[in-house]
Design a protein around this motif. Structure first.
Motif, mmCIF file in Angstrom:
data_model
loop_
_atom_site.group_PDB
_atom_site.id
_atom_site.type_symbol
_atom_site.label_atom_id
_atom_site.label_comp_id
_atom_site.label_asym_id
_atom_site.label_seq_id
_atom_site.Cartn_x
_atom_site.Cartn_y
_atom_site.Cartn_z
ATOM 1 N N ALA A 127 -27.374 131.700 25.606
ATOM 2 C CA ALA A 127 -26.157 131.178 26.234
ATOM 3 C C ALA A 127 -25.651 129.939 25.489
ATOM 4 O O ALA A 127 -24.444 129.748 25.341
ATOM 5 C CB ALA A 127 -26.433 130.835 27.690
ATOM 6 N N LEU A 128 -26.579 129.127 25.009
ATOM 7 C CA LEU A 128 -26.201 127.862 24.379
ATOM 8 C C LEU A 128 -26.022 127.984 22.855
ATOM 9 O O LEU A 128 -25.639 127.025 22.199
ATOM 10 C CB LEU A 128 -27.245 126.786 24.705
ATOM 11 C CG LEU A 128 -27.385 126.483 26.211
ATOM 12 C CD1 LEU A 128 -28.550 125.533 26.472
ATOM 13 C CD2 LEU A 128 -26.093 125.916 26.801
ATOM 14 N N SER A 129 -26.306 129.179 22.315
ATOM 15 C CA SER A 129 -26.110 129.363 20.873
ATOM 16 C C SER A 129 -24.631 129.522 20.563
ATOM 17 O O SER A 129 -23.851 129.943 21.414
ATOM 18 C CB SER A 129 -26.833 130.624 20.386
ATOM 19 O OG SER A 129 -28.207 130.486 20.549
ATOM 20 N N ASP A 130 -24.287 129.218 19.310
ATOM 21 C CA ASP A 130 -22.908 129.377 18.866
ATOM 22 C C ASP A 130 -22.578 130.878 18.802
ATOM 23 O O ASP A 130 -23.352 131.662 18.230
ATOM 24 C CB ASP A 130 -22.767 128.735 17.488
ATOM 25 C CG ASP A 130 -21.376 128.953 16.934
ATOM 26 O OD1 ASP A 130 -20.422 128.439 17.547
ATOM 27 O OD2 ASP A 130 -21.248 129.680 15.927
ATOM 28 N N LEU A 131 -21.458 131.279 19.385
ATOM 29 C CA LEU A 131 -21.095 132.692 19.452
ATOM 30 C C LEU A 131 -21.059 133.334 18.065
ATOM 31 O O LEU A 131 -21.589 134.418 17.846
ATOM 32 C CB LEU A 131 -19.753 132.870 20.174
ATOM 33 C CG LEU A 131 -19.173 134.285 20.135
ATOM 34 C CD1 LEU A 131 -20.092 135.298 20.813
ATOM 35 C CD2 LEU A 131 -17.797 134.319 20.786
ATOM 36 N N ARG A 132 -20.424 132.653 17.109
ATOM 37 C CA ARG A 132 -20.316 133.224 15.758
ATOM 38 C C ARG A 132 -21.680 133.461 15.122
ATOM 39 O O ARG A 132 -21.893 134.465 14.439
ATOM 40 C CB ARG A 132 -19.526 132.262 14.853
ATOM 41 C CG ARG A 132 -18.108 132.155 15.311
ATOM 42 C CD ARG A 132 -17.209 132.273 14.131
ATOM 43 N NE ARG A 132 -15.850 132.404 14.579
ATOM 44 C CZ ARG A 132 -14.813 132.248 13.780
ATOM 45 N NH1 ARG A 132 -15.014 131.954 12.511
ATOM 46 N NH2 ARG A 132 -13.599 132.394 14.247
ATOM 47 N N TYR A 133 -22.573 132.529 15.384
ATOM 48 C CA TYR A 133 -23.925 132.672 14.850
ATOM 49 C C TYR A 133 -24.603 133.902 15.464
ATOM 50 O O TYR A 133 -25.206 134.709 14.758
ATOM 51 C CB TYR A 133 -24.727 131.395 15.151
ATOM 52 C CG TYR A 133 -26.169 131.459 14.714
ATOM 53 C CD1 TYR A 133 -26.500 131.692 13.379
ATOM 54 C CD2 TYR A 133 -27.199 131.285 15.636
ATOM 55 C CE1 TYR A 133 -27.827 131.765 12.979
ATOM 56 C CE2 TYR A 133 -28.526 131.344 15.237
ATOM 57 C CZ TYR A 133 -28.831 131.591 13.913
ATOM 58 O OH TYR A 133 -30.141 131.655 13.528
ATOM 59 N N VAL A 134 -24.468 134.062 16.777
ATOM 60 C CA VAL A 134 -25.057 135.222 17.471
ATOM 61 C C VAL A 134 -24.469 136.509 16.899
ATOM 62 O O VAL A 134 -25.178 137.483 16.635
ATOM 63 C CB VAL A 134 -24.809 135.133 19.001
ATOM 64 C CG1 VAL A 134 -25.293 136.401 19.697
ATOM 65 C CG2 VAL A 134 -25.506 133.915 19.588
ATOM 66 N N GLN A 135 -23.152 136.498 16.666
ATOM 67 C CA GLN A 135 -22.491 137.691 16.124
ATOM 68 C C GLN A 135 -22.994 138.015 14.719
ATOM 69 O O GLN A 135 -23.117 139.180 14.352
ATOM 70 C CB GLN A 135 -20.975 137.492 16.132
ATOM 71 C CG GLN A 135 -20.407 137.549 17.549
ATOM 72 C CD GLN A 135 -18.909 137.296 17.591
ATOM 73 O OE1 GLN A 135 -18.420 136.385 16.911
ATOM 74 N NE2 GLN A 135 -18.185 138.088 18.366
ATOM 75 N N GLY A 165 -22.571 140.914 20.050
ATOM 76 C CA GLY A 165 -22.699 139.463 20.096
ATOM 77 C C GLY A 165 -21.905 138.868 21.243
ATOM 78 O O GLY A 165 -22.427 138.093 22.042
ATOM 79 N N ILE A 166 -20.642 139.278 21.334
ATOM 80 C CA ILE A 166 -19.808 138.685 22.392
ATOM 81 C C ILE A 166 -20.268 139.142 23.771
ATOM 82 O O ILE A 166 -20.323 138.367 24.719
ATOM 83 C CB ILE A 166 -18.301 138.950 22.168
ATOM 84 C CG1 ILE A 166 -17.476 138.169 23.197
ATOM 85 C CG2 ILE A 166 -17.932 140.411 22.270
ATOM 86 C CD1 ILE A 166 -16.217 137.575 22.635
ATOM 87 N N GLN A 167 -20.667 140.410 23.851
ATOM 88 C CA GLN A 167 -21.088 140.921 25.160
ATOM 89 C C GLN A 167 -22.339 140.202 25.665
ATOM 90 O O GLN A 167 -22.378 139.735 26.800
ATOM 91 C CB GLN A 167 -21.350 142.427 25.071
ATOM 92 C CG GLN A 167 -21.822 142.987 26.401
ATOM 93 C CD GLN A 167 -21.974 144.496 26.378
ATOM 94 O OE1 GLN A 167 -21.086 145.207 25.932
ATOM 95 N NE2 GLN A 167 -23.089 144.982 26.855
ATOM 96 N N LEU A 168 -23.345 140.092 24.813
ATOM 97 C CA LEU A 168 -24.588 139.467 25.263
ATOM 98 C C LEU A 168 -24.425 137.963 25.480
ATOM 99 O O LEU A 168 -25.037 137.392 26.384
ATOM 100 C CB LEU A 168 -25.722 139.757 24.279
ATOM 101 C CG LEU A 168 -26.145 141.231 24.219
ATOM 102 C CD1 LEU A 168 -27.339 141.403 23.292
ATOM 103 C CD2 LEU A 168 -26.487 141.777 25.608
ATOM 104 N N HIS A 169 -23.582 137.344 24.665
ATOM 105 C CA HIS A 169 -23.314 135.921 24.842
ATOM 106 C C HIS A 169 -22.652 135.703 26.204
ATOM 107 O O HIS A 169 -23.001 134.777 26.950
ATOM 108 C CB HIS A 169 -22.408 135.429 23.704
ATOM 109 C CG HIS A 169 -22.374 133.936 23.569
ATOM 110 N ND1 HIS A 169 -21.347 133.177 24.091
ATOM 111 C CD2 HIS A 169 -23.237 133.066 22.984
ATOM 112 C CE1 HIS A 169 -21.584 131.897 23.837
ATOM 113 N NE2 HIS A 169 -22.723 131.799 23.162
ATOM 114 N N ASN A 170 -21.702 136.584 26.546
ATOM 115 C CA ASN A 170 -21.073 136.526 27.870
ATOM 116 C C ASN A 170 -22.093 136.736 28.981
ATOM 117 O O ASN A 170 -22.120 135.990 29.956
ATOM 118 C CB ASN A 170 -19.984 137.594 27.998
ATOM 119 C CG ASN A 170 -18.671 137.142 27.385
ATOM 120 O OD1 ASN A 170 -18.432 135.944 27.232
ATOM 121 N ND2 ASN A 170 -17.827 138.092 27.034
#
Ligand SMILES: [Mg+2]
Length: 415
Positions: free
Chosen positions: A211-219, A227-232
């Motif tokens: 949750a606290l990771s940078d979205l772009r990094y996760v992607q 990436g966006i789905q799991l981050h959400n």
């Protein structure tokens, strides 16, 4: 307006449903002894589909061969899977849910979402309402469920997965940090083993880490869409609506979302056989045949794939539908990815009487039709439990033989 969603999940569904049926018939409660659903108890073949808590203590695992399970626990009580029963139990508990909620989405054979938004006037206390639903299911149907309450589907789903069985849990937006972020990343909805290990390599180990990771990094680690789905999800964000039953496609279809992922072809074939049996009986009862057979599979990351085959002659024969769906399945599946759903659809249907007479009589097909007809007749007269097809039978030839033997036995009984 703040949404209010319930997720209802039957505890060890296949085993509980068989146990509840037996208890109602005055038999022992399978939940209290080492027991499992799967394979063919007589032949000791097949795989374990579900197990009781006492069976789990013997180290018996879902997906392992029945023979191996019996070595771990020779006294294991084994029962055949019974999809007719499962569908009946599934419908019964969802009917109870529909009494409480204006919109109910069947999510799988043993799970549904209830949209309780705007029901404050009727149910001032959502937790009390959840207990009422849970207890009514337990007291009238004889099996237990977990209820998860949240502000959207993902939160409700995560909540119902907390401690089991027979429990109500809440996971509102305000609880996310405390109740969800400390959990292992593998517990996040839709996270599979492959995704989890990619995230773990990048030191993302808890849902909070994600949750606290940078979205772009996760992607960059797991892809743009995932990436966006799991981050959400990790942030408790999910706008997807609760949808009532999707419209049936033209034609006939049947699918089963599995309580536990399917990991072996044998296991999948058994399910395909049961599905073929059920859908073809419906078609024969309606006097229709289909020109097109399709198989759909859904992997545990919620990706659907399907495959179809056009036939020269329309069919309503169980063994033919099973053989083709098996073929289609084998082409579709990579033999690795665990499956959450398997379905068969029959489209391009035609009324039997409108069909042109074939020039050649196919003797093999005629025999199969007679077998189907005999099975249908017995089921119509004595109920669908009288003959269980599918799981224990491997070849078309055996199907015919087995039913003939059973039919002869029946005649001998003077029914
Ligand atoms: Mg369940």
């Amino acid at each position: 307006m703040e949404r209010l969603i319930f997720h209802i999940d039957v505890n060890s569904a296949f085993l509980s449903w068989e146990a509840a049926k037996r208890v109602a018939e005055g038999m022992e409660d399978l939940r209290l002894v080492p027991s499992a659903v799967g394979g063919d108890p007589k032949k000791r073949t097949g795989v374990i589909l579900a197990k009781s808590i006492p069976a789990k203590r013997f180290g018996i695992k879902t997906g392992e061969p029945v023979a191996m399970a019996l070595r771990k626990c020779p006294a294991l009580v084994l029962v055949k899977p019974d999809f007719v029963l499962y569908n009946k139990c599934s419908k019964s508990f969802m009917d109870i849910c529909r009494k409480y909620a204006p919109v109910v989405e069947k999510y799988s054979i043993d799970e549904c979402f209830l949209d309780m938004s705007g029901t404050k006037m009727i149910y001032p206390d959502p937790i009390a309402a959840a207990y009422e639903i849970k207890n009514e299911i337990r007291d009238t149907l004889g099996f237990t469920v977990n209820v998860g309450i949240g502000n959207n589907k993902v939160l409700a789903k995560m909540a119902s997965d907390f401690e089991k069985p027979d429990k109500v849990h809440t996971l509102f937006k305000t609880d996310i940090e405390k109740k969800m972020w400390p959990l292992d990343i593998r517990q996040l909805f839709t996270v599979g083993a492959a995704t989890a290990s990619k995230l773990e390599k990048a030191h993302i180990r808890t849902i909070g880490d994600l949750a606290l990771s940078d979205l772009r990094y996760v992607q960059s680690l797991i892809g743009v869409k995932a990436g966006i789905q799991l981050h959400n999800y990790a942030n408790g964000t999910d706008e997807s609506p609760v949808l009532s039953e999707p419209e049936e496609p033209k034609g006939y279809s049947i699918s089963t979302t599995l309580e536990e992922d399917v990991k072996t072809a044998d296991n999948a074939f058994n399910i395909l056989h049961a599905l073929s049996d059920s859908v073809s009986a419906r078609m024969r009862a309606d006097g229709v045949r289909a020109f097109c057979i399709g198989v759909t599979i859904r992997s545990n990351d919620f990706k659907n794939r399907s495959h179809q085959k056009k036939l020269n002659e329309p069919t309503d024969i169980t063994s033919e539908i099973y053989a083709i769906s098996r073929e289609l399945f084998s082409e579709l599946w990579d033999k690795r990815t665990p499956l959450r759903l398997i379905g068969i659809s029959l489209t391009d249907v035609t009324k039997r009487e409108e069909e042109q007479m074939s020039l050649f009589v196919d003797e093999h097909k005629e025999k199969e039709r007679q077998v189907d007809k005999a099975v249908d007749e017995i089921r119509n007269r004595f109920g669908s439990d009288m003959i269980m097809r599918g799981s224990s039978l491997n070849s078309t030839l055996n199907v015919g033989k087995k039913y003939k033997a059973e039919l002869e036995n029946r005649k001998g009984d003077n029914i």
